[in-house]
Design a protein around this motif. Structure first.
Motif, PDB file in Angstrom:
ATOM      1  N   SER A  47      -5.045  44.497 -19.487  1.00 36.42           N
ATOM      2  CA  SER A  47      -6.011  44.440 -20.581  1.00 36.42           C
ATOM      3  C   SER A  47      -7.427  44.658 -20.057  1.00 36.42           C
ATOM      4  O   SER A  47      -7.644  44.808 -18.843  1.00 36.42           O
ATOM      5  N   ILE A  48      -8.376  44.670 -20.963  1.00 35.40           N
ATOM      6  CA  ILE A  48      -9.785  44.831 -20.611  1.00 35.40           C
ATOM      7  C   ILE A  48     -10.422  43.442 -20.462  1.00 35.40           C
ATOM      8  O   ILE A  48     -10.056  42.505 -21.174  1.00 35.40           O
ATOM      9  N   ASP A 101     -12.340  47.873 -17.244  1.00 35.62           N
ATOM     10  CA  ASP A 101     -10.894  48.042 -17.131  1.00 35.62           C
ATOM     11  C   ASP A 101     -10.482  47.849 -15.669  1.00 35.62           C
ATOM     12  O   ASP A 101     -10.839  48.660 -14.805  1.00 35.62           O
ATOM     13  N   HIS A 109      -9.207  50.662 -13.334  1.00 39.53           N
ATOM     14  CA  HIS A 109     -10.153  51.566 -12.673  1.00 39.53           C
ATOM     15  C   HIS A 109     -10.301  51.211 -11.200  1.00 39.53           C
ATOM     16  O   HIS A 109     -10.557  52.085 -10.359  1.00 39.53           O
TER      17      HIS A 109
END
Length: 447
Positions: A319-320, A330, A333
């Motif tokens: 999830s973010i 995020d 990344h």
């Protein structure tokens, strides 16, 4: 009349001159009184990329010098908070810790020593939980045995101090105990809700044991710990580094283009959220576009704030980040996708407090600036390896000849090593020398 006006003009000009002189004298006096609160410019040094906001207040050097004279003799004890396990193969248990008073050390006897501590009005927190996840090994010449014979170091070492935190530590009683301590040394800056959710995701014994991937035929786990010091530039140590069973790296660990000197394997990448973000921003132009991420890489977090736990929680739930400073980021990344719970390990606050109190005590702990100080991330990675591996070789850490080399091995031009107030690099450098002389580590010194 003309003479009177002229006289008044002269007196007025003289008055203004006297007033200006008094103002200048006051300004000079203010600067003189505050001179001890002005610290020379500092920059991120070996193995540490800290932002200026982390330094908080200026440090009064006179206070630190006075603090260095405070000594007191106390026994070194630990408190058994978790029942012993039988090593990493033990099935997962979520049973809470039981409080049992005990004294534990490598010899199972109380240890008495004289060392500098802060005044009794400040809680140093020199009491720790116990954990035997890394105690069992059949290696005949392991680090833990060497500590027993190191006269200046054996009383600092606690064999069963917890190195990593995971689900079994998500207990409200533990939260109450550890929220008394700030920063990396405790849970003061983390809410119970965030901590509980994050640690409950760390539900595998692989989160509590560093070497969950171990399948070697040798009885000894050999580790190479790689700092980012300039001493590695031109060293041609890459092949030797990669020949170890595990390779530890930290912060701005650039390998592309430097494989001959530093190798290219990364078994464990140590970071704090702040140091990782700063490294990516500072060294992107040198090729550090992303952190090390290979099939064998595990991510080991040194948490300072709630943002660290929030990042891990988001990574493990795909999830973010939903709040705080990194809201909207995020984790994929940074860490990639298809992560399992074993991909993450988190250093225990007891471990960080233990390192600060026993191995890297410094006079700043006797001053009002104590909260800005902790061992550097580089020191944490090396000492974590010492407490988990059987044999350790250290590369790229500060040595007495550090002025011959640039700050980092990837620097384009020579960059002088400078020092932050929130770490004591000279203290760390002396510790590496002591550990090397005792045979506990093999330190690359390029002599």
């Amino acid at each position: 009349m003309l003479f009177s006006r002229l006289s008044f003009h002269v007196r007025s000009r003289t008055f203004r001159q006297v007033l200006l002189l008094l103002c200048l004298m006051s300004l000079v006096g203010l600067l003189v009184t505050q001179k001890n609160r002005i610290i020379s410019g500092v920059y991120p040094s070996q193995s540490e990329e800290r932002s200026n906001e982390e330094l908080k207040d200026h440090v009064n050097k006179e206070d630190i010098n006075k603090a260095a004279n405070v000594t007191k003799s106390i026994p070194q004890t630990t408190r058994l908070l978790y029942p012993p396990t039988k090593g990493p193969s033990r099935p997962l248990t979520t049973k809470g810790p039981s409080l049992v008073n005990a004294v534990t050390s490598q010899s199972s006897r109380p240890q008495n020593t004289t060392r500098k501590i802060i005044s009794s009005t400040y809680n140093l927190g020199d009491t720790y939980a116990t954990d035997d996840m890394h105690v069992n090994s059949k290696c005949p010449n392991r680090i833990r045995e060497k500590f027993r014979n190191a006269e200046n170091l054996k009383e600092k070492f606690l064999e069963m101090v917890p190195v990593l935190q995971w689900k079994k530590h998500a207990q409200e009683s533990e939260y109450e105990r550890l929220r008394k301590f700030s920063g990396a040394q405790g849970w003061m800056g983390v809410t119970w809700h965030i901590l509980n959710e994050t640690l409950n995701l760390m539900n595998s014994t692989g989160n509590g044991y560093m070497f969950d991937t171990w399948n070697g035929t040798s009885p000894c786990i050999r580790c190479a710990v790689v700092g980012n010091g300039g001493i590695l530039n031109g060293s041609r140590m890459g092949k030797e580094i990669d020949s170890h069973d595990y390779v530890f790296r930290v912060n701005g660990a650039i390998t592309t283009g430097f494989e001959t000197d530093v190798g290219n394997r990364t078994s464990f990448y140590f970071f704090g959220t702040n140091t990782m973000m700063n490294s990516l921003a500072a060294y992107g132009h040198r090729g550090f576009k992303r952190i090390p991420r290979t099939v064998e890489t595990r991510f080991v977090l040194l948490p300072d704030h709630d943002r660290d736990y929030l990042l891990v929680r988001a990574a493990l739930t795909n999830s973010i980040v939903d709040r705080s400073r990194d809201k909207g980021k995020d984790p994929a990344h940074y860490f990639g996708t298809n992560l399992t719970t074993e991909h993450f390990k988190i250093l225990h606050p007891d471990f960080m407090r233990y390192l600060r109190n026993r191995f890297l005590w410094t006079p700043i702990l006797n001053t009002k600036n104590r909260d800005i100080y902790r061992p550097s991330t580089g020191a944490a990675i090396l000492l974590a390896a010492i407490h988990t591996c059987d044999q350790v070789s250290a590369f790229g850490f500060m040595t007495p000849n550090y002025q011959k080399f640039s700050d980092h091995y990837f620097d384009v031009i020579y960059r002088k090593v400078a020092f932050y107030a929130n770490h004591n690099f000279r203290k760390e450098m002396q510790l590496w020398q002591d550990l090397h002389k005792a045979g506990i580590i093999t330190l690359y010194m390029r002599d």
